[in-house]
Design a protein around this motif. Sequence first.
Motif, PDB file in Angstrom:
ATOM      1  N   LEU A  64       0.834  -1.200   0.000  1.00 59.11           N
ATOM      2  CA  LEU A  64       0.000   0.000   0.000  1.00 59.11           C
ATOM      3  C   LEU A  64       0.870   1.253   0.000  1.00 59.11           C
ATOM      4  O   LEU A  64       0.617   2.213  -0.743  1.00 59.11           O
ATOM      5  N   SER A  65       1.921   1.258   0.818  1.00 61.12           N
ATOM      6  CA  SER A  65       2.794   2.422   0.940  1.00 61.12           C
ATOM      7  C   SER A  65       3.601   2.659  -0.334  1.00 61.12           C
ATOM      8  O   SER A  65       3.773   3.807  -0.775  1.00 61.12           O
ATOM      9  N   ALA A  66       4.100   1.567  -0.941  1.00 63.52           N
ATOM     10  CA  ALA A  66       4.849   1.712  -2.188  1.00 63.52           C
ATOM     11  C   ALA A  66       3.946   2.238  -3.294  1.00 63.52           C
ATOM     12  O   ALA A  66       4.355   3.089  -4.099  1.00 63.52           O
ATOM     13  N   MET A  80      -3.171  13.450   6.332  1.00 63.80           N
ATOM     14  CA  MET A  80      -2.480  13.553   5.054  1.00 63.80           C
ATOM     15  C   MET A  80      -1.120  12.866   5.078  1.00 63.80           C
ATOM     16  O   MET A  80      -0.323  13.068   5.978  1.00 63.80           O
ATOM     17  N   GLY A  81      -0.902  12.042   4.076  1.00 65.21           N
ATOM     18  CA  GLY A  81       0.342  11.304   3.946  1.00 65.21           C
ATOM     19  C   GLY A  81       0.274   9.878   4.438  1.00 65.21           C
ATOM     20  O   GLY A  81       1.134   9.071   4.114  1.00 65.21           O
ATOM     21  N   ALA A  82      -0.757   9.553   5.236  1.00 64.67           N
ATOM     22  CA  ALA A  82      -0.969   8.164   5.638  1.00 64.67           C
ATOM     23  C   ALA A  82      -1.750   7.470   4.527  1.00 64.67           C
ATOM     24  O   ALA A  82      -2.796   7.961   4.101  1.00 64.67           O
ATOM     25  N   PRO A  83      -1.296   6.321   4.043  1.00 65.02           N
ATOM     26  CA  PRO A  83      -1.930   5.721   2.864  1.00 65.02           C
ATOM     27  C   PRO A  83      -3.230   4.992   3.147  1.00 65.02           C
ATOM     28  O   PRO A  83      -3.953   4.648   2.214  1.00 65.02           O
ATOM     29  N   MET A  84      -3.539   4.728   4.421  1.00 69.71           N
ATOM     30  CA  MET A  84      -4.771   4.020   4.775  1.00 69.71           C
ATOM     31  C   MET A  84      -5.738   4.953   5.493  1.00 69.71           C
ATOM     32  O   MET A  84      -5.353   6.007   6.000  1.00 69.71           O
ATOM     33  N   VAL A  85      -7.009   4.573   5.545  1.00 65.60           N
ATOM     34  CA  VAL A  85      -8.002   5.309   6.315  1.00 65.60           C
ATOM     35  C   VAL A  85      -7.725   5.091   7.796  1.00 65.60           C
ATOM     36  O   VAL A  85      -7.540   3.956   8.245  1.00 65.60           O
ATOM     37  N   LEU A  86      -7.699   6.166   8.554  1.00 67.57           N
ATOM     38  CA  LEU A  86      -7.430   6.085   9.987  1.00 67.57           C
ATOM     39  C   LEU A  86      -8.693   6.176  10.828  1.00 67.57           C
ATOM     40  O   LEU A  86      -8.697   5.755  11.990  1.00 67.57           O
ATOM     41  N   MET A  87      -9.750   6.727  10.270  1.00 63.34           N
ATOM     42  CA  MET A  87     -11.026   6.848  10.984  1.00 63.34           C
ATOM     43  C   MET A  87     -12.128   6.784   9.941  1.00 63.34           C
ATOM     44  O   MET A  87     -12.194   7.641   9.057  1.00 63.34           O
ATOM     45  N   GLY A  88     -12.990   5.748  10.017  1.00 63.69           N
ATOM     46  CA  GLY A  88     -13.949   5.638   8.941  1.00 63.69           C
ATOM     47  C   GLY A  88     -14.981   4.561   9.132  1.00 63.69           C
ATOM     48  O   GLY A  88     -15.348   4.201  10.255  1.00 63.69           O
ATOM     49  N   PHE A  89     -15.421   4.007   8.006  1.00 68.11           N
ATOM     50  CA  PHE A  89     -16.479   3.006   8.030  1.00 68.11           C
ATOM     51  C   PHE A  89     -16.394   2.164   6.764  1.00 68.11           C
ATOM     52  O   PHE A  89     -15.961   2.624   5.704  1.00 68.11           O
ATOM     53  N   ASN A  90     -16.756   0.903   6.907  1.00 66.25           N
ATOM     54  CA  ASN A  90     -17.027   0.049   5.757  1.00 66.25           C
ATOM     55  C   ASN A  90     -18.467  -0.436   5.885  1.00 66.25           C
ATOM     56  O   ASN A  90     -19.268   0.182   6.585  1.00 66.25           O
ATOM     57  N   ASP A  91     -18.810  -1.518   5.261  1.00 66.24           N
ATOM     58  CA  ASP A  91     -20.207  -1.957   5.300  1.00 66.24           C
ATOM     59  C   ASP A  91     -20.526  -2.782   6.545  1.00 66.24           C
ATOM     60  O   ASP A  91     -21.649  -3.270   6.687  1.00 66.24           O
ATOM     61  N   ASN A  92     -19.549  -2.898   7.451  1.00 66.91           N
ATOM     62  CA  ASN A  92     -19.744  -3.721   8.641  1.00 66.91           C
ATOM     63  C   ASN A  92     -19.440  -3.020   9.958  1.00 66.91           C
ATOM     64  O   ASN A  92     -20.038  -3.341  10.981  1.00 66.91           O
ATOM     65  N   VAL A  93     -18.498  -2.095   9.936  1.00 69.58           N
ATOM     66  CA  VAL A  93     -18.111  -1.388  11.164  1.00 69.58           C
ATOM     67  C   VAL A  93     -17.885   0.091  10.861  1.00 69.58           C
ATOM     68  O   VAL A  93     -17.596   0.472   9.716  1.00 69.58           O
ATOM     69  N   ALA A  94     -18.033   0.895  11.909  1.00 64.22           N
ATOM     70  CA  ALA A  94     -17.707   2.318  11.813  1.00 64.22           C
ATOM     71  C   ALA A  94     -17.048   2.721  13.123  1.00 64.22           C
ATOM     72  O   ALA A  94     -17.416   2.208  14.187  1.00 64.22           O
ATOM     73  N   TRP A  95     -16.097   3.646  13.044  1.00 65.80           N
ATOM     74  CA  TRP A  95     -15.416   4.028  14.274  1.00 65.80           C
ATOM     75  C   TRP A  95     -15.034   5.502  14.249  1.00 65.80           C
ATOM     76  O   TRP A  95     -15.061   6.167  13.220  1.00 65.80           O
ATOM     77  N   ALA A  96     -14.693   5.993  15.431  1.00 62.89           N
ATOM     78  CA  ALA A  96     -14.303   7.385  15.622  1.00 62.89           C
ATOM     79  C   ALA A  96     -13.181   7.439  16.644  1.00 62.89           C
ATOM     80  O   ALA A  96     -12.982   6.502  17.425  1.00 62.89           O
ATOM     81  N   HIS A  97     -12.462   8.555  16.659  1.00 59.11           N
ATOM     82  CA  HIS A  97     -11.350   8.741  17.594  1.00 59.11           C
ATOM     83  C   HIS A  97     -11.441  10.083  18.308  1.00 59.11           C
ATOM     84  O   HIS A  97     -11.945  11.068  17.761  1.00 59.11           O
TER      85      HIS A  97
END
Length: 783
Positions: A136-138, A285-302
């Motif tokens: 993912l990072s590459a 910004m600059g992190a390649p993955m979602v750090l706080m979010g949701f898919n079709d099964n879970v959602a989260w917050a920080h």
Amino acid sequence: MQYTRPACLLAAALLVSGCKIGGSGGGSDNDTSPSYSATIERTTYGIPHISADTIGGAGYGHGYAIAEDNLCVLADAYVTFNGERSRYFGPDEQAAIMGTFGTPTNLEADFFFRFLLDEQQLDNFTTAQPDDLLELSAGFAAGYSRYVEEIQDGQHPDRHLDCRNAEWLTTITEADVLRRLVALNLAASSANWVEEIAAAQPPSANARMLRSLPSEEPEIDSDRFLLGREAGIGSNTFAFGADATESGGGLLFANPHWYLLGVDRFYQVHMTVPGVMDISGAAIMGAPMVLMGFNDNVAWAHTVSTARRFTLYQLQLVSGDPTSYVQDGQNVAMTPVEITVQVQQGDGNLQPVTRTMYRSEYGPMINLSGLGLPAWGNQVAYTLRDANLENTRAFQNFFAWDQAKSLDDFYNITREYVGIPWVNTTAIGRGDPRALYSDITVVPNVPDSMLATCLVPGAGEAVMAVAPGLPLLDGSRAACDWQTDADAAQPGAFGPGNLPSLFSRDYVANMNDSYWLSNPENPLTGYAGIIGREDYEQSLRTRMGHTLVRDRLNASDGLNGFLASSDNLREIVLNSRVYSAERLKDSVLGVVCDANGPEREQQACQILGSWNDTGNLDTVGAHIWTALWNRIEDLDLYATAFDADDPVNTPDGLSADSSLHDQLKVAFTETLADLENRNIALNAPLREVQFYLKPGEQIPQYGGEGNEGYFTVLRNSYMHIVEFPDGEPVRAFTLLSHSQSTDPTSPYYADYTQAYSDKQWLAFPYTAEDIAANLESSIQISE
């Protein structure tokens, strides 16, 4: 938005194969380097929905899209993290926007990053990462670099005018992406001490320092220990379980109060790899993955946690050798590290500046003279141990969450990695009646039982008084080293069994106070002080947050029903109620208002008396109360003291003390004089005096600061409200108050900001059908 294709492409082509190949991917048919392909579909406000067949392709699309939107900010940040600011901008300039790292001079920042993010640190971090995260990072690096090369090839001619011709605009590699992640890990620990670490020198070298820290003995400022070294950085979150919602399912609200400018701000993105992940939310910004979010099964917050991520150690130095210290009777030599920084001179030439920096066995040496502690002398010195410099699991944890299948899966991932570096988490799951709160994070294992024998006498208590839970430990005894739980994920850390979490069928919440009152009906107690306090007075913002929930669940907020729903929650969280005014305004006016007083004071009293105690754009009086509150909040105001058995409602009531009343009258007079001196009309609606901090734009902003009791705060950034309707895809509403792009030439520079000002939530297009219905542009890229 219409995408301008590179001139070298055939007019009919939808596939952007690229005139130039950059980054870590692509090449000739005989090249064995990775190949990437992604589709980037942009919907309302420029949100990129990236689909790819591989994880590397998803990273590739993300890197390209964020470069389209934020090239100059990211490019500047890579210069910072590589320790090259002095090379390009000179040594003495103070970076205007450094986010979590404050605003050190370029030279101090360079020495800090070269020291803490050196090749050994980066190699340790890289070696520990799984293949999918490296892929993912590459891919992210390749996508970003591809866009850089397009810019340098003359494409996108009207974009990124601040940096498109800059010498410091360069392509990046996977290592740059990972270095950014290591830096992000340190936001609540070493990032607080850039100058103090960079300036830590033994006494013989102090006189040669190019920049010295204050030598006087100031009072220790409690804000100095906050993330970003400033008040206001934090978040709110609510997570409702089935017993508290109209739908009978979970409902989640995410509300970071985060950076509005610079590289640490959020970027909203949606990434899909069939069979692997379909994740939407926000990345810093600059992190390649979602750090706080949701898919079709879970959602989260920080929300930013109160737990401490580092400890300070006092070292007893060897007589005659200030770079060695004594531990358990044995002499231990510090490790010297010689660092050379290239520094641009006034004539544009480069000159090397070399500094020898030192590490103890715990970590970097640190100069704490600015806190009133002794400078590095011949008898004692100070060092810092940072749990998140030793944490290689943070982004594995986040990336695994992106792919979580259920709330139980999400919770098990949390306990397995124990990698989250500095935030609380709330979460809900499809079909699950529970809401989750967790501060299962990376915390130094310093139980309260250690403090009696290991806290440095005098200085240790002084630090703890202003930074509760932060120990200054005795480094002369190995018995004062961090302990390790049997279930710990890394040496010297607490395991999940000694960290707080809570499942609830009604609700959990956090507004940056500790874990204690995640649910006031079920307090969490018995945890180490380094994690957070218990039985203590809560902030006005925390009390406002719990009051909003209580008012909803007992039907006293004027809305229909008595349960939470996505509809009413979207209204509640932006209602801009002011807790301090609700509790004290009428009593304060009863003291300061005099029917025979000056005309201007009578006018102010009439306005405040008519004000509805909210900070909405058309209200009149909110700005007067804010100015007054900032003068009186530290006075001994209350008639009823804090009661741990009623922490949401106490302290309360205005004290009858006559000396307090005299102080209030003086403060009221001074407040009105100050507003007059600043030419701020008393009867001005808030929309005429409070605007969004966005260069070149003047967009009215509602809300206020948390210290005043606003839940709707001025630093609201990314927000989502998420639920999982039975038999339907995830349903989410989002806002991004600072908009997607930092480029003033972008159509996505201020449009989302205006939507936030108008309280226009975006019904997020998650499914392919919804994306198609809201499509603004679509490109394919590959190499």
